[in-house]
Design a protein around this motif. Structure first.
Motif, PDB file in Angstrom:
ATOM      1  N   ASN A   1      55.033  -1.173  46.762  1.00 22.13           N
ATOM      2  CA  ASN A   1      54.331  -0.262  45.647  1.00 22.13           C
ATOM      3  C   ASN A   1      55.703   0.425  45.298  1.00 22.13           C
ATOM      4  O   ASN A   1      55.710   0.925  44.158  1.00 22.13           O
ATOM      5  CB  ASN A   1      53.495   0.446  46.350  1.00 22.13           C
ATOM      6  CG  ASN A   1      52.155  -0.210  46.465  1.00 22.13           C
ATOM      7  OD1 ASN A   1      51.484  -0.112  45.203  1.00 22.13           O
ATOM      8  ND2 ASN A   1      51.859  -0.989  47.223  1.00 22.13           N
TER       9      ASN A   1
ATOM     10  N   ASN B   1      50.562   5.959  41.688  1.00 19.03           N
ATOM     11  CA  ASN B   1      50.942   5.062  42.652  1.00 19.03           C
ATOM     12  C   ASN B   1      52.005   5.923  43.744  1.00 19.03           C
ATOM     13  O   ASN B   1      51.762   5.440  44.976  1.00 19.03           O
ATOM     14  CB  ASN B   1      51.564   3.947  42.166  1.00 19.03           C
ATOM     15  CG  ASN B   1      50.627   2.774  41.467  1.00 19.03           C
ATOM     16  OD1 ASN B   1      49.860   2.406  42.313  1.00 19.03           O
ATOM     17  ND2 ASN B   1      51.102   2.526  40.274  1.00 19.03           N
TER      18      ASN B   1
ATOM     19  N   GLY C   1      50.261  -4.075  38.026  1.00 19.91           N
ATOM     20  CA  GLY C   1      49.613  -2.943  39.070  1.00 19.91           C
ATOM     21  C   GLY C   1      48.189  -3.392  39.539  1.00 19.91           C
ATOM     22  O   GLY C   1      48.146  -3.042  40.846  1.00 19.91           O
TER      23      GLY C   1
ATOM     24  N   ASN D   1      48.238  -3.723  43.728  1.00 25.81           N
ATOM     25  CA  ASN D   1      47.363  -2.779  44.309  1.00 25.81           C
ATOM     26  C   ASN D   1      46.109  -3.357  45.092  1.00 25.81           C
ATOM     27  O   ASN D   1      45.876  -2.942  46.126  1.00 25.81           O
ATOM     28  CB  ASN D   1      46.845  -1.569  43.491  1.00 25.81           C
ATOM     29  CG  ASN D   1      47.853  -0.656  42.902  1.00 25.81           C
ATOM     30  OD1 ASN D   1      48.655  -0.034  43.839  1.00 25.81           O
ATOM     31  ND2 ASN D   1      47.874  -0.266  41.627  1.00 25.81           N
TER      32      ASN D   1
ATOM     33  N   ASP E   1      43.963   2.813  43.449  1.00 26.47           N
ATOM     34  CA  ASP E   1      44.997   2.447  42.681  1.00 26.47           C
ATOM     35  C   ASP E   1      44.657   1.262  41.414  1.00 26.47           C
ATOM     36  O   ASP E   1      45.184   1.400  40.483  1.00 26.47           O
ATOM     37  CB  ASP E   1      46.352   2.256  43.333  1.00 26.47           C
ATOM     38  CG  ASP E   1      46.983   3.591  43.540  1.00 26.47           C
ATOM     39  OD1 ASP E   1      46.514   4.598  43.104  1.00 26.47           O
ATOM     40  OD2 ASP E   1      48.023   3.550  44.145  1.00 26.47           O
TER      41      ASP E   1
ATOM     42  N   SER F   1      44.902   1.639  37.509  1.00 23.44           N
ATOM     43  CA  SER F   1      45.511   0.440  36.535  1.00 23.44           C
ATOM     44  C   SER F   1      44.706  -0.035  35.725  1.00 23.44           C
ATOM     45  O   SER F   1      45.281  -0.356  34.750  1.00 23.44           O
ATOM     46  CB  SER F   1      46.295  -0.414  37.623  1.00 23.44           C
ATOM     47  OG  SER F   1      47.180   0.267  38.489  1.00 23.44           O
TER      48      SER F   1
END
Length: 213
Positions: A39, A65, A142, A146, A173, A177
């Protein structure tokens, strides 16, 4: 899960559940380390392309994030420190240190939120062009990262509150995204660049709400 296995002391509970070699602590230490590293790399990518694409939504998502990377670090520390027995100086163990770390992280994030919100509000009047295709691609990556990170913790999330916290943070998250992707798609088809700072303000509000809590 399997309550009939919980006859030993709490310090041996992981061993009871996962066999004589006690793989759970090691596995989740690796999961936390891998999740944090992955991440952090993505945050760097997201900030870079957020600046290049002129997207406050990507920068806000990078902030979100970052908040969960810090959350992962605190959860990891909490999981590790909670294994230590109390001492004369630390009668209740070392759990309080993770609370102090979370407080410091929260204060830093609130400052970052303020900066992102200020810039986003300014974007409504300037109407800067946003590279929507870049936003869609980067935010889609992302979602994958995630979700993959969340899956690292799915096995232990019903047994350990720190692991559950990590799982829920990363799933949230992935959802944020996805929201950025939707915003990018909307900009692509409508040409309305104000959607980008609007999405970024929504993310800032989410960070503020979760951090305040």
């Amino acid at each position: 899960m399997s309550g009939h296995h919980h006859h030993g002391h709490s310090s041996h509970s992981h061993h009871d559940r996962h066999g004589p070699h006690g793989h759970m602590p090691t596995d989740f230490s690796r999961a936390f380390a891998f999740g944090i590293a992955l991440n952090i790399i993505y945050i760097i990518v997201e900030v870079t392309y957020g600046i290049l694409a002129g997207s406050m939504a990507l920068l806000a998502d990078a902030g979100h994030n970052l908040s969960d990377v810090l959350g992962l670090a605190v959860a990891w520390a909490g999981a590790e420190l909670s294994k230590r027995p109390p001492s004369k100086q630390f009668t209740y163990g070392f759990g309080g240190s993770s609370i102090l770390a979370a407080l410091l992280n929260g204060l830093l994030l609130l400052v970052a939120c303020g900066a992102i919100a200020w810039e986003a509000i300014g974007r409504f009047s300037t109407q800067s062009d946003v590279a929507s295709t870049t936003v869609i691609i980067v935010a889609s990556i992302g979602i994958v990262i995630n979700f993959a990170t969340a899956m690292l913790f799915i096995r232990g999330q019903k047994e350990d509150i720190n692991v559950r916290g990590a799982f829920l943070h990363m799933m949230a998250d992935a959802g944020v995204s996805a929201g950025v992707v939707i915003g990018g798609v909307a900009i692509y088809f409508t040409g309305f660049n104000w959607i980008d700072p609007l999405v970024s303000l929504a993310i800032v509000a989410l960070i503020f709400w979760s951090t305040w809590g």
